[in-house]
Scaffold this motif. Sequence first.
Motif, PDB file in Angstrom:
ATOM      1  N   CYS A  72      -8.231  11.721 -50.550  1.00  0.00           N
ATOM      2  CA  CYS A  72      -9.360  11.825 -49.632  1.00  0.00           C
ATOM      3  C   CYS A  72      -8.932  12.552 -48.360  1.00  0.00           C
ATOM      4  N   LEU A  73      -9.911  12.904 -47.561  1.00  0.00           N
ATOM      5  CA  LEU A  73      -9.678  13.597 -46.302  1.00  0.00           C
ATOM      6  C   LEU A  73      -9.013  12.632 -45.326  1.00  0.00           C
ATOM      7  N   PRO A  74      -7.921  13.044 -44.687  1.00  0.00           N
ATOM      8  CA  PRO A  74      -7.283  12.158 -43.711  1.00  0.00           C
ATOM      9  C   PRO A  74      -8.235  11.859 -42.544  1.00  0.00           C
ATOM     10  N   VAL A  75      -8.164  10.655 -42.008  1.00  0.00           N
ATOM     11  CA  VAL A  75      -9.051  10.231 -40.915  1.00  0.00           C
ATOM     12  C   VAL A  75      -8.957  11.206 -39.751  1.00  0.00           C
ATOM     13  N   GLU A  76      -7.749  11.637 -39.395  1.00  0.00           N
ATOM     14  CA  GLU A  76      -7.574  12.556 -38.267  1.00  0.00           C
ATOM     15  C   GLU A  76      -8.349  13.850 -38.488  1.00  0.00           C
ATOM     16  N   ALA A  77      -8.319  14.355 -39.703  1.00  0.00           N
ATOM     17  CA  ALA A  77      -9.040  15.599 -40.006  1.00  0.00           C
ATOM     18  C   ALA A  77     -10.550  15.381 -39.960  1.00  0.00           C
ATOM     19  N   ALA A  78     -11.000  14.229 -40.435  1.00  0.00           N
ATOM     20  CA  ALA A  78     -12.428  13.929 -40.429  1.00  0.00           C
ATOM     21  C   ALA A  78     -12.959  13.797 -39.009  1.00  0.00           C
ATOM     22  N   LEU A  79     -12.158  13.277 -38.105  1.00  0.00           N
ATOM     23  CA  LEU A  79     -12.587  13.058 -36.725  1.00  0.00           C
ATOM     24  C   LEU A  79     -12.262  14.232 -35.804  1.00  0.00           C
ATOM     25  N   ALA A  80     -11.562  15.239 -36.299  1.00  0.00           N
ATOM     26  CA  ALA A  80     -11.073  16.331 -35.458  1.00  0.00           C
ATOM     27  C   ALA A  80     -12.182  17.029 -34.677  1.00  0.00           C
ATOM     28  N   ASN A  81     -13.326  17.290 -35.290  1.00  0.00           N
ATOM     29  CA  ASN A  81     -14.411  18.018 -34.622  1.00  0.00           C
ATOM     30  C   ASN A  81     -15.609  17.141 -34.306  1.00  0.00           C
ATOM     31  N   ALA A  82     -15.479  15.840 -34.472  1.00  0.00           N
ATOM     32  CA  ALA A  82     -16.592  14.927 -34.196  1.00  0.00           C
ATOM     33  C   ALA A  82     -16.812  14.842 -32.691  1.00  0.00           C
ATOM     34  N   PRO A  83     -18.072  15.027 -32.236  1.00  0.00           N
ATOM     35  CA  PRO A  83     -18.329  15.022 -30.794  1.00  0.00           C
ATOM     36  C   PRO A  83     -18.141  13.657 -30.137  1.00  0.00           C
ATOM     37  N   GLU A  84     -18.467  12.588 -30.817  1.00  0.00           N
ATOM     38  CA  GLU A  84     -18.332  11.250 -30.239  1.00  0.00           C
ATOM     39  C   GLU A  84     -17.498  10.396 -31.177  1.00  0.00           C
ATOM     40  N   ALA A  85     -16.204  10.670 -31.215  1.00  0.00           N
ATOM     41  CA  ALA A  85     -15.323   9.973 -32.139  1.00  0.00           C
ATOM     42  C   ALA A  85     -14.624   8.804 -31.450  1.00  0.00           C
ATOM     43  N   ASN A  86     -14.492   7.724 -32.190  1.00  0.00           N
ATOM     44  CA  ASN A  86     -13.671   6.592 -31.768  1.00  0.00           C
ATOM     45  C   ASN A  86     -12.470   6.611 -32.703  1.00  0.00           C
ATOM     46  N   ARG A  87     -11.449   7.305 -32.273  1.00  0.00           N
ATOM     47  CA  ARG A  87     -10.292   7.516 -33.148  1.00  0.00           C
ATOM     48  C   ARG A  87      -9.571   6.216 -33.489  1.00  0.00           C
ATOM     49  N   ASP A  88      -9.593   5.253 -32.580  1.00  0.00           N
ATOM     50  CA  ASP A  88      -8.936   3.970 -32.862  1.00  0.00           C
ATOM     51  C   ASP A  88      -9.616   3.237 -34.008  1.00  0.00           C
ATOM     52  N   ALA A  89     -10.952   3.297 -34.045  1.00  0.00           N
ATOM     53  CA  ALA A  89     -11.696   2.609 -35.101  1.00  0.00           C
ATOM     54  C   ALA A  89     -11.868   3.492 -36.339  1.00  0.00           C
ATOM     55  N   GLY A  90     -11.615   4.808 -36.193  1.00  0.00           N
ATOM     56  CA  GLY A  90     -11.803   5.716 -37.318  1.00  0.00           C
ATOM     57  C   GLY A  90     -13.263   6.006 -37.596  1.00  0.00           C
ATOM     58  N   LEU A  91     -14.079   6.012 -36.532  1.00  0.00           N
ATOM     59  CA  LEU A  91     -15.523   6.201 -36.672  1.00  0.00           C
ATOM     60  C   LEU A  91     -16.001   7.312 -35.756  1.00  0.00           C
ATOM     61  N   PHE A  92     -17.196   7.855 -36.061  1.00  0.00           N
ATOM     62  CA  PHE A  92     -17.843   8.765 -35.131  1.00  0.00           C
ATOM     63  C   PHE A  92     -19.331   8.501 -35.133  1.00  0.00           C
ATOM     64  N   LYS A  93     -19.972   8.798 -34.009  1.00  0.00           N
ATOM     65  CA  LYS A  93     -21.382   8.522 -33.811  1.00  0.00           C
ATOM     66  C   LYS A  93     -22.213   9.690 -34.309  1.00  0.00           C
ATOM     67  N   VAL A  94     -23.308   9.372 -35.006  1.00  0.00           N
ATOM     68  CA  VAL A  94     -24.220  10.402 -35.494  1.00  0.00           C
ATOM     69  C   VAL A  94     -25.591  10.174 -34.865  1.00  0.00           C
ATOM     70  N   PRO A  95     -26.425  11.231 -34.763  1.00  0.00           N
ATOM     71  CA  PRO A  95     -27.749  11.056 -34.182  1.00  0.00           C
ATOM     72  C   PRO A  95     -28.620  10.149 -35.046  1.00  0.00           C
ATOM     73  N   ARG A  96     -29.486   9.391 -34.405  1.00  0.00           N
ATOM     74  CA  ARG A  96     -30.419   8.520 -35.113  1.00  0.00           C
ATOM     75  C   ARG A  96     -31.474   9.393 -35.784  1.00  0.00           C
ATOM     76  N   VAL A  97     -31.730   9.147 -37.063  1.00  0.00           N
ATOM     77  CA  VAL A  97     -32.702   9.958 -37.791  1.00  0.00           C
ATOM     78  C   VAL A  97     -33.880   9.133 -38.311  1.00  0.00           C
ATOM     79  N   ILE A  98     -33.812   7.826 -38.224  1.00  0.00           N
ATOM     80  CA  ILE A  98     -34.882   6.967 -38.714  1.00  0.00           C
ATOM     81  C   ILE A  98     -35.478   6.220 -37.523  1.00  0.00           C
ATOM     82  N   GLY A  99     -36.800   6.170 -37.485  1.00  0.00           N
ATOM     83  CA  GLY A  99     -37.456   5.446 -36.396  1.00  0.00           C
ATOM     84  C   GLY A  99     -37.549   6.304 -35.153  1.00  0.00           C
ATOM     85  N   GLY A 100     -37.708   5.638 -34.016  1.00  0.00           N
ATOM     86  CA  GLY A 100     -37.907   6.386 -32.768  1.00  0.00           C
ATOM     87  C   GLY A 100     -36.855   6.160 -31.851  1.00  0.00           C
TER      88      GLY A 100
END
Length: 100
Positions: A72-100
């Motif tokens: 699989c893709l290494p976490v560092e590579a997956a988060l490399a270009n993420a605008p709002e990445a939490n590298r410690d948790a291995g997560l990144f924020k995405v825009p809300r697409v459901i609801g308002g």
Amino acid sequence: MATTLSVADVERIASLAQLELTEEEKQLVTRQLADILAYAEQVQQIDTTGVPATAHVDAGRSVERADELTPCLPVEAALANAPEANRDAGLFKVPRVIGG
């Protein structure tokens, strides 16, 4: 067995789809959807007795690949270009697409 479609039906469909239509658009869409439904009814009248059911036009050919384990893709590579990445948790924020 003709399906009748009213402007009220189109208004309800537009409401469900969260679309705002002008009165002119409602009239146009009502005619267009009625034509589509009439064509679907016409297609349903075709005799398909003896025609085998298929899920794909080229049902004889497999389009699925073998399920093989790959790295699989290494976490560092997956988060490399993420605008709002939490590298410690291995997560990144995405825009809300459901609801308002």
